[in-house]
Design a protein around this motif. Structure first.
Motif, PDB file in Angstrom:
ATOM      1  N   ARG A 152       0.855  -1.205  -0.095  1.00 39.29           N
ATOM      2  CA  ARG A 152      -0.142   0.128  -0.025  1.00 39.29           C
ATOM      3  C   ARG A 152       0.837   1.427   0.128  1.00 39.29           C
ATOM      4  O   ARG A 152       0.310   2.419  -0.167  1.00 39.29           O
ATOM      5  N   GLN A 153       2.078   1.076   0.383  1.00 42.46           N
ATOM      6  CA  GLN A 153       2.933   2.260   0.286  1.00 42.46           C
ATOM      7  C   GLN A 153       3.224   2.751  -1.196  1.00 42.46           C
ATOM      8  O   GLN A 153       3.290   2.069  -2.142  1.00 42.46           O
ATOM      9  N   GLY A 154       3.542   4.022  -1.396  1.00 42.34           N
ATOM     10  CA  GLY A 154       3.727   4.704  -2.478  1.00 42.34           C
ATOM     11  C   GLY A 154       5.002   4.072  -3.655  1.00 42.34           C
ATOM     12  O   GLY A 154       5.014   3.747  -4.689  1.00 42.34           O
ATOM     13  N   GLY A 155       5.956   3.439  -2.723  1.00 39.72           N
ATOM     14  CA  GLY A 155       7.217   2.960  -3.369  1.00 39.72           C
ATOM     15  C   GLY A 155       6.541   1.787  -4.109  1.00 39.72           C
ATOM     16  O   GLY A 155       7.690   1.083  -4.704  1.00 39.72           O
ATOM     17  N   PHE A 156       5.850   1.324  -3.740  1.00 37.66           N
ATOM     18  CA  PHE A 156       5.490  -0.123  -4.090  1.00 37.66           C
ATOM     19  C   PHE A 156       4.211  -0.381  -5.070  1.00 37.66           C
ATOM     20  O   PHE A 156       3.396  -1.306  -5.227  1.00 37.66           O
TER      21      PHE A 156
ATOM     22  N   GLU B 181       2.292  -0.757  -8.407  1.00 35.20           N
ATOM     23  CA  GLU B 181       2.735  -1.565  -9.712  1.00 35.20           C
ATOM     24  C   GLU B 181       2.177  -0.322 -10.744  1.00 35.20           C
ATOM     25  O   GLU B 181       3.061  -0.519 -11.641  1.00 35.20           O
ATOM     26  N   ALA B 182       1.035   0.054 -10.820  1.00 34.11           N
ATOM     27  CA  ALA B 182       0.646   1.055 -11.658  1.00 34.11           C
ATOM     28  C   ALA B 182       1.865   1.923 -11.936  1.00 34.11           C
ATOM     29  O   ALA B 182       2.313   2.402 -13.271  1.00 34.11           O
ATOM     30  N   ALA B 183       2.482   2.709 -10.947  1.00 29.86           N
ATOM     31  CA  ALA B 183       3.459   3.669 -11.164  1.00 29.86           C
ATOM     32  C   ALA B 183       4.828   3.183 -11.549  1.00 29.86           C
ATOM     33  O   ALA B 183       5.603   3.633 -12.547  1.00 29.86           O
ATOM     34  N   ALA B 184       5.426   1.965 -11.152  1.00 26.77           N
ATOM     35  CA  ALA B 184       6.251   1.146 -11.724  1.00 26.77           C
ATOM     36  C   ALA B 184       5.975   1.073 -13.155  1.00 26.77           C
ATOM     37  O   ALA B 184       7.239   1.180 -13.934  1.00 26.77           O
TER      38      ALA B 184
ATOM     39  N   ASN C 178       9.696  -6.982  -8.981  1.00 23.53           N
ATOM     40  CA  ASN C 178       9.936  -7.454  -7.794  1.00 23.53           C
ATOM     41  C   ASN C 178       8.342  -6.967  -6.956  1.00 23.53           C
ATOM     42  O   ASN C 178       7.716  -7.858  -6.000  1.00 23.53           O
ATOM     43  N   ILE C 179       7.709  -5.981  -7.628  1.00 21.94           N
ATOM     44  CA  ILE C 179       6.250  -5.646  -6.805  1.00 21.94           C
ATOM     45  C   ILE C 179       5.593  -6.578  -7.224  1.00 21.94           C
ATOM     46  O   ILE C 179       4.819  -7.147  -6.404  1.00 21.94           O
ATOM     47  N   ARG C 180       5.504  -7.201  -8.423  1.00 21.50           N
ATOM     48  CA  ARG C 180       4.603  -8.065  -9.095  1.00 21.50           C
ATOM     49  C   ARG C 180       4.775  -9.343  -8.313  1.00 21.50           C
ATOM     50  O   ARG C 180       3.725 -10.202  -7.690  1.00 21.50           O
ATOM     51  N   ARG C 181       6.008  -9.650  -7.812  1.00 23.74           N
ATOM     52  CA  ARG C 181       6.316 -10.945  -7.257  1.00 23.74           C
ATOM     53  C   ARG C 181       5.558 -10.848  -5.711  1.00 23.74           C
ATOM     54  O   ARG C 181       4.988 -11.985  -4.873  1.00 23.74           O
TER      55      ARG C 181
END
Length: 229
Positions: free
Chosen positions: A118-122, A124-127, A155-158
């Protein structure tokens, strides 16, 4: 009180709930406004659903917590059902405690992953948007930047896949333990054989061991350690 008075009170209640739903909504203004608008004519039905859903979202994975609670309740009822019978060796209090502990570990990891994602750095859409931006830009040095962006997205997707897999495993285990509980109760009162219960007990233990293995294998992923690719 006249029908008109009742209608006015109904409308006032609908407007009040609409304001509450709009303010509580974490969604965009458009969807929040639509949900609030539904409350005006349908507040007795829609308001409880909307407000309950909004409260559940920011918390620590309420669906998984509910699954863990279902496991705990079914285990305790199952232990009580087979206490003092020939089935007691299949589901003792000690065995139930071990299962509860493993489920609690899995639920805690799921909650940790859920909060992390839920944190901004994770996001998926932004990445994914960052990957697309680099691909469009090109230029010198873009190859390395693109590889880094792809690694971040993967990494986010995993992490998301791990979180979702934990949720499914806990839900499936909760269903299985509830089935075990009903089978133990039936066996006690219908006089079924131990063999008839042994199969589902073995399946429960297989699922529990699978949960533990997944946590031990990927424990570093939710504690800040890098994910290998």
């Amino acid at each position: 009180m006249s029908l008109r008075d009742l209608s006015v009170l109904y409308l006032i209640a609908g407007l009040a709930f609409a304001v509450a739903v709009y303010r509580a909504s974490p969604e965009g203004r458009r969807r929040a406004a639509f949900s609030a608008a539904l409350c005006v004519p349908l507040w007795p039905i829609w308001a409880p659903v909307a407000l309950t859903a909004r409260r559940a979202e920011p918390g620590a994975a309420p669906g998984t917590a509910a699954a863990a609670a279902r496991v705990q309740g079914a285990l305790r009822e199952g232990v009580s059902a087979c206490a003092g019978t020939s089935f007691e060796a299949l589901l003792s209090r000690e065995a139930a405690a071990r299962i509860e502990a493993e489920v609690a570990r899995a639920a805690a990891r799921h909650a940790e992953l859920d909060a992390l994602l839920r944190q901004g750095g994770f996001d998926e859409a932004a990445a994914a948007a960052r990957v697309a931006e680099i691909e469009r830009g090109g230029g010198a040095g873009s190859g390395r930047a693109l590889a880094t962006a792809h690694l971040h997205l993967e990494n986010i997707r995993r992490l998301r896949a791990m979180r979702d897999r934990d949720a499914r495993a806990l839900e499936e285990l909760a269903d299985l333990v509830q089935a075990l509980r009903t089978q133990l109760v039936l066996a006690r009162f219908a006089g079924s054989s131990v063999e008839g219960v042994g199969g589902i007990v073995s399946e429960v233990w297989a699922r529990v061991e699978g949960l533990g293995a997944a946590i031990d294998a990927h424990g570093g992923a939710s504690s800040g350690e890098p994910i290998e690719t």
